[in-house]
Design a protein around this motif. Structure first.
Motif, mmCIF file in Angstrom:
data_model
loop_
_atom_site.group_PDB
_atom_site.id
_atom_site.type_symbol
_atom_site.label_atom_id
_atom_site.label_comp_id
_atom_site.label_asym_id
_atom_site.label_seq_id
_atom_site.Cartn_x
_atom_site.Cartn_y
_atom_site.Cartn_z
ATOM 1 N N PRO A 150 0.825 -1.214 0.000
ATOM 2 C CA PRO A 150 0.000 0.000 0.000
ATOM 3 C C PRO A 150 0.860 1.267 0.000
ATOM 4 C CG PRO A 150 -0.071 -1.080 2.148
ATOM 5 C CD PRO A 150 0.710 -1.975 1.253
ATOM 6 N N THR A 151 0.478 2.244 -0.805
ATOM 7 C CA THR A 151 1.259 3.489 -0.894
ATOM 8 C C THR A 151 1.200 4.295 0.392
ATOM 9 O OG1 THR A 151 -0.651 4.599 -1.890
ATOM 10 C CG2 THR A 151 0.970 3.643 -3.391
ATOM 11 N N GLU A 152 0.185 4.094 1.206
ATOM 12 C CA GLU A 152 0.119 4.799 2.485
ATOM 13 C C GLU A 152 1.249 4.361 3.402
ATOM 14 O OE1 GLU A 152 -2.637 3.816 5.941
ATOM 15 O OE2 GLU A 152 -3.686 5.542 5.084
ATOM 16 N N VAL A 153 1.658 3.122 3.260
ATOM 17 C CA VAL A 153 2.738 2.585 4.097
ATOM 18 C C VAL A 153 4.092 3.011 3.531
ATOM 19 C CG1 VAL A 153 3.830 0.486 4.966
ATOM 20 C CG2 VAL A 153 1.338 0.662 4.870
ATOM 21 N N VAL A 154 4.338 2.728 2.259
ATOM 22 C CA VAL A 154 5.591 3.120 1.609
ATOM 23 C C VAL A 154 5.383 3.163 0.105
ATOM 24 C CG1 VAL A 154 6.483 0.767 1.398
ATOM 25 C CG2 VAL A 154 8.078 2.685 1.522
ATOM 26 N N GLN A 155 6.006 4.116 -0.537
ATOM 27 C CA GLN A 155 5.958 4.215 -1.991
ATOM 28 C C GLN A 155 7.279 3.692 -2.548
ATOM 29 O OE1 GLN A 155 4.724 8.078 -3.406
ATOM 30 N NE2 GLN A 155 3.208 8.314 -1.779
ATOM 31 N N LEU A 156 7.181 2.695 -3.403
ATOM 32 C CA LEU A 156 8.397 2.075 -3.932
ATOM 33 C C LEU A 156 9.239 3.046 -4.751
ATOM 34 C CD1 LEU A 156 7.125 -1.478 -4.992
ATOM 35 C CD2 LEU A 156 8.146 -0.734 -2.821
ATOM 36 N N THR A 157 8.610 4.093 -5.272
ATOM 37 C CA THR A 157 9.374 5.094 -6.024
ATOM 38 C C THR A 157 10.495 5.698 -5.189
ATOM 39 O OG1 THR A 157 7.762 6.786 -5.384
ATOM 40 C CG2 THR A 157 7.434 5.718 -7.511
ATOM 41 N N GLN A 158 10.333 5.669 -3.858
ATOM 42 C CA GLN A 158 11.339 6.266 -2.984
ATOM 43 C C GLN A 158 12.698 5.572 -3.087
ATOM 44 O OE1 GLN A 158 8.609 6.248 0.672
ATOM 45 N NE2 GLN A 158 9.733 8.141 0.967
ATOM 46 N N PHE A 159 12.725 4.376 -3.645
ATOM 47 C CA PHE A 159 13.989 3.651 -3.743
ATOM 48 C C PHE A 159 14.700 3.915 -5.071
ATOM 49 C CE2 PHE A 159 11.325 1.402 -0.709
ATOM 50 C CZ PHE A 159 12.186 1.344 0.372
ATOM 51 N N GLY A 160 14.134 4.802 -5.901
ATOM 52 C CA GLY A 160 14.795 5.181 -7.142
ATOM 53 C C GLY A 160 16.173 5.788 -6.921
ATOM 54 N N PRO A 161 16.317 6.747 -5.974
ATOM 55 C CA PRO A 161 17.652 7.300 -5.719
ATOM 56 C C PRO A 161 18.649 6.264 -5.224
ATOM 57 C CG PRO A 161 15.961 8.779 -4.896
ATOM 58 C CD PRO A 161 15.263 7.517 -5.287
ATOM 59 N N ALA A 162 18.197 5.302 -4.422
ATOM 60 C CA ALA A 162 19.104 4.248 -3.967
ATOM 61 C C ALA A 162 19.608 3.439 -5.154
ATOM 62 C CB ALA A 162 18.391 3.335 -2.964
ATOM 63 N N ALA A 163 18.715 3.199 -6.122
ATOM 64 C CA ALA A 163 19.141 2.491 -7.335
ATOM 65 C C ALA A 163 20.179 3.308 -8.092
ATOM 66 C CB ALA A 163 17.935 2.209 -8.227
ATOM 67 N N GLY A 164 20.000 4.626 -8.126
ATOM 68 C CA GLY A 164 20.973 5.492 -8.788
ATOM 69 C C GLY A 164 22.343 5.387 -8.157
#
Length: 283
Positions: free
Chosen positions: A54-68
């Motif tokens: 669920p996006t209310e808990v965590v948004q997976l997009t937030q791990f984009g910078p970690a991938a970078g």
């Protein structure tokens, strides 16, 4: 690297060549990181519905910078490790930085309540998922972002610019990375971009000279407190302009206080603003 009369023209040419390579390496790493952060965030956002998270808990997009950061580390491992490890602990900055997050939320709620005649409050127990789980997941997601923005890109640009210039630059990129925001009203997008730049200044000044897990936890903690405060008190994600403008202006007030504190401090040594070029070649 310094030259003196004994090195002559050959020594100066070598120093200039190293300087040019260092600048190219800095911008190349920044470009690769930013590109991957954007693409990875889009891909993670696209697959999130299929994961059931669920996006209310965590948004997976937030791990984009970690991938970078991970992609840059594949070909510049030593330099990436140096940036992430940093220079030190930073002493007692936690209270000031985390207190600033609480102040931003309080100013936002106060301003919006004054303009709208009242502010709603979502009880933690009324959320769809346990608040402890939501808070922990928010911290993990925030750290997924901040390992890129504040632990990699900010120190990387700090090798070429002063604290405030590098902080503003990271804030602009950070804001632009939230692509869906720009589908909203222009005033909404402007308020959001003001908020990201201002918070980046707060984090850049407060964390300057810190490093390692300490830096990541402080940045992630600040980010999490702001997110949780907005989740419980505000409705800015609805696209409403007024709460977003209140948020942006509140961030600006706190950022100006940190910038003033920075200006009142001793001038930044040139060796911090632009380190010796020989430190820019770790791979």
């Amino acid at each position: 690297m310094r030259t003196d009369g004994r090195t002559g023209g050959a020594g100066m040419a070598r120093a200039d060549g190293v300087g040019r390579a260092g600048r190219g390496g800095t911008w190349g790493a920044a470009g690769v990181f930013t590109g991957v952060a954007f693409v990875a965030a889009g891909a993670l956002g696209a697959v999130q519905p299929a994961t059931g998270v669920p996006t209310e808990v965590v948004q997976l997009t937030q791990f984009g910078p970690a991938a970078g950061v991970g992609v840059v580390a594949l070909y510049r491992w030593r330099r990436t490790r140096e940036l992430l490890s940093g220079r030190g602990g930073g002493g007692g900055r936690a209270a000031g930085l985390l207190g600033s997050a609480v102040l931003i939320v309080a100013l936002t709620v106060g301003a919006y309540g004054t303009l709208s005649g009242g502010v709603g409050f979502t009880r933690p127990g009324a959320l769809h998922h346990p608040f402890v789980l939501t808070a922990a997941a928010q911290l993990v997601g925030a750290c997924g972002e901040e390992i890129g923005w504040r632990c990699f890109l900010q120190p990387l640009l700090r090798t070429r610019f002063g604290t405030l210039v590098s902080s503003v630059t990271v804030g602009v990129v950070w804001g632009a990375w939230h692509v869906p925001v720009f589908a909203q009203a222009p005033a909404y997008a402007a308020g959001f971009l003001l908020a990201t730049v201002a918070m980046s200044v707060v984090l850049g000044v407060a964390l300057d000279g810190t490093g390692g897990p300490y830096r990541l936890l402080l940045a992630g903690g600040f980010h999490t407190l702001v997110n949780l405060g907005l989740l419980l008190f505000m409705d800015e994600e609805s696209g409403a302009v007024t709460p977003m403008l209140c948020f942006g202006l509140s961030c600006l007030v706190v950022a100006l206080a940190w910038a003033r504190r920075r200006a009142a401090a001793a001038p930044e040594p040139a060796s911090q603003a632009v380190p010796a070029p020989t430190t820019l070649h770790g791979t």
